[in-house]
Design a protein around this motif. Sequence first.
Motif, PDB file in Angstrom:
ATOM      1  N   LEU A   7       0.815  -1.212   0.000  1.00 29.77           N
ATOM      2  CA  LEU A   7       0.000   0.000   0.000  1.00 29.77           C
ATOM      3  C   LEU A   7       0.851   1.266   0.000  1.00 29.77           C
ATOM      4  N   GLU A   8       2.051   1.193   0.534  1.00 33.11           N
ATOM      5  CA  GLU A   8       2.938   2.347   0.430  1.00 33.11           C
ATOM      6  C   GLU A   8       3.265   2.644  -1.028  1.00 33.11           C
ATOM      7  N   VAL A   9       3.538   1.604  -1.793  1.00 31.30           N
ATOM      8  CA  VAL A   9       3.814   1.796  -3.220  1.00 31.30           C
ATOM      9  C   VAL A   9       2.604   2.403  -3.930  1.00 31.30           C
ATOM     10  N   LEU A  10       1.456   1.792  -3.735  1.00 29.92           N
ATOM     11  CA  LEU A  10       0.257   2.212  -4.476  1.00 29.92           C
ATOM     12  C   LEU A  10      -0.190   3.614  -4.116  1.00 29.92           C
ATOM     13  N   THR A  11      -0.097   3.981  -2.826  1.00 30.32           N
ATOM     14  CA  THR A  11      -0.595   5.300  -2.421  1.00 30.32           C
ATOM     15  C   THR A  11       0.419   6.414  -2.657  1.00 30.32           C
ATOM     16  N   GLN A  12       1.598   6.044  -3.129  1.00 25.18           N
ATOM     17  CA  GLN A  12       2.572   7.064  -3.524  1.00 25.18           C
ATOM     18  C   GLN A  12       2.754   7.134  -5.043  1.00 25.18           C
ATOM     19  N   THR A  13       2.074   6.240  -5.772  1.00 29.66           N
ATOM     20  CA  THR A  13       2.224   6.202  -7.236  1.00 29.66           C
ATOM     21  C   THR A  13       0.869   6.297  -7.926  1.00 29.66           C
ATOM     22  N   LEU A  14       0.238   5.172  -8.179  1.00 31.37           N
ATOM     23  CA  LEU A  14      -1.013   5.158  -8.942  1.00 31.37           C
ATOM     24  C   LEU A  14      -2.156   5.870  -8.242  1.00 31.37           C
ATOM     25  N   PHE A  15      -2.181   5.824  -6.915  1.00 29.74           N
ATOM     26  CA  PHE A  15      -3.299   6.396  -6.162  1.00 29.74           C
ATOM     27  C   PHE A  15      -2.771   7.343  -5.087  1.00 29.74           C
ATOM     28  N   ALA A  16      -2.023   8.320  -5.533  1.00 32.21           N
ATOM     29  CA  ALA A  16      -1.383   9.271  -4.602  1.00 32.21           C
ATOM     30  C   ALA A  16      -2.332  10.418  -4.288  1.00 32.21           C
ATOM     31  N   CYS A  17      -3.305  10.138  -3.410  1.00 34.18           N
ATOM     32  CA  CYS A  17      -4.263  11.167  -3.008  1.00 34.18           C
ATOM     33  C   CYS A  17      -4.617  10.947  -1.546  1.00 34.18           C
ATOM     34  N   PRO A  18      -5.130  11.970  -0.874  1.00 28.74           N
ATOM     35  CA  PRO A  18      -5.319  11.875   0.582  1.00 28.74           C
ATOM     36  C   PRO A  18      -6.169  10.705   1.048  1.00 28.74           C
ATOM     37  N   SER A  19      -7.279  10.416   0.360  1.00 30.52           N
ATOM     38  CA  SER A  19      -8.149   9.340   0.844  1.00 30.52           C
ATOM     39  C   SER A  19      -7.447   7.992   0.786  1.00 30.52           C
ATOM     40  N   TYR A  20      -6.804   7.699  -0.335  1.00 31.57           N
ATOM     41  CA  TYR A  20      -6.080   6.434  -0.432  1.00 31.57           C
ATOM     42  C   TYR A  20      -4.961   6.380   0.599  1.00 31.57           C
ATOM     43  N   GLN A  21      -4.244   7.467   0.773  1.00 30.17           N
ATOM     44  CA  GLN A  21      -3.128   7.464   1.720  1.00 30.17           C
ATOM     45  C   GLN A  21      -3.610   7.298   3.148  1.00 30.17           C
TER      46      GLN A  21
END
Length: 286
Positions: free
Chosen positions: A200-214
């Motif tokens: 999830l660190e990878v995904l929320t810093q790349t493809l889904f780098a937005c506050p809700s996902y993070q």
Amino acid sequence: MKIAFIGVGAMGAAIVPHLVANGHEVSAWARRPEAVAGLAGVAPLASPAQAFTGHDVVITMLADDAAVRAVLLDSGALASATGDPVHVVMSTVSPALVAEMQPLHRQAGVAYVAAPVFGVPAVAARAELNILAAGAEEAVRRVQPLFDAIGRKTWRLGDDPVRAAIAKIAGNMMITMAIESMAEAATLTESYGLPAADFLEVLTQTLFACPSYQRYGRNIAERRYEPGFRLALGLKDALLAGDAAKARGVDLPGAAVVRDRLQHAVRAGRADQDWSALAEVGRRST
């Protein structure tokens, strides 16, 4: 401005101090008087009806349709309004209730602005809410300084308050689906030995780098669900989305799956946890 605030929960308690800090005269009512007593510079109101007398703006942030109906309509508070206040409804409520309330506001001589928000109490405490505003142009103009005091941006969605209501419901539906997608993906990666935190660190810093996902990805990875937004309220909004879709003959198959899983989570005793606790439903089923 003289402002009356009805419904001082976690969000209201985070919003009201910004109104006071910007020089507004604020009064408030809550079912629990101690919630108002804890707000510096805020005068208590004895009843919701007092909010609609002698104030320029009435802001309501109540939990659901039933609370709005009981506090504003069944009590006679709205019907007793004097002067020409603007009523800013920040609650997430059904389009059907919004449509019902509009003629009642006209009869009472009260302008109606729907202004639900995206953001949890921590975001509200930083005055960084995104505000979805819909209502008559003049009414929105009158309350825009208040939105500027509490929010990052006001998104104008037209004259019909129903537009803001459905935007909030649809947006919350998308957040629940985002949580579900991260939960399922993390369950898959964990089954192959890749920890959820790493994935999830990878995904929320790349493809889904937005506050809700993070924000919710971090909750899922750490399995920590202190409420920013209670799961029970997420279920309430999922049910609102289903009802709104049914009223227009719209099919929402993905949302229906997430709604069922939210119901499962509530039955499992997670109603008062953050709605990202939805992820634990999938983890237990594997």
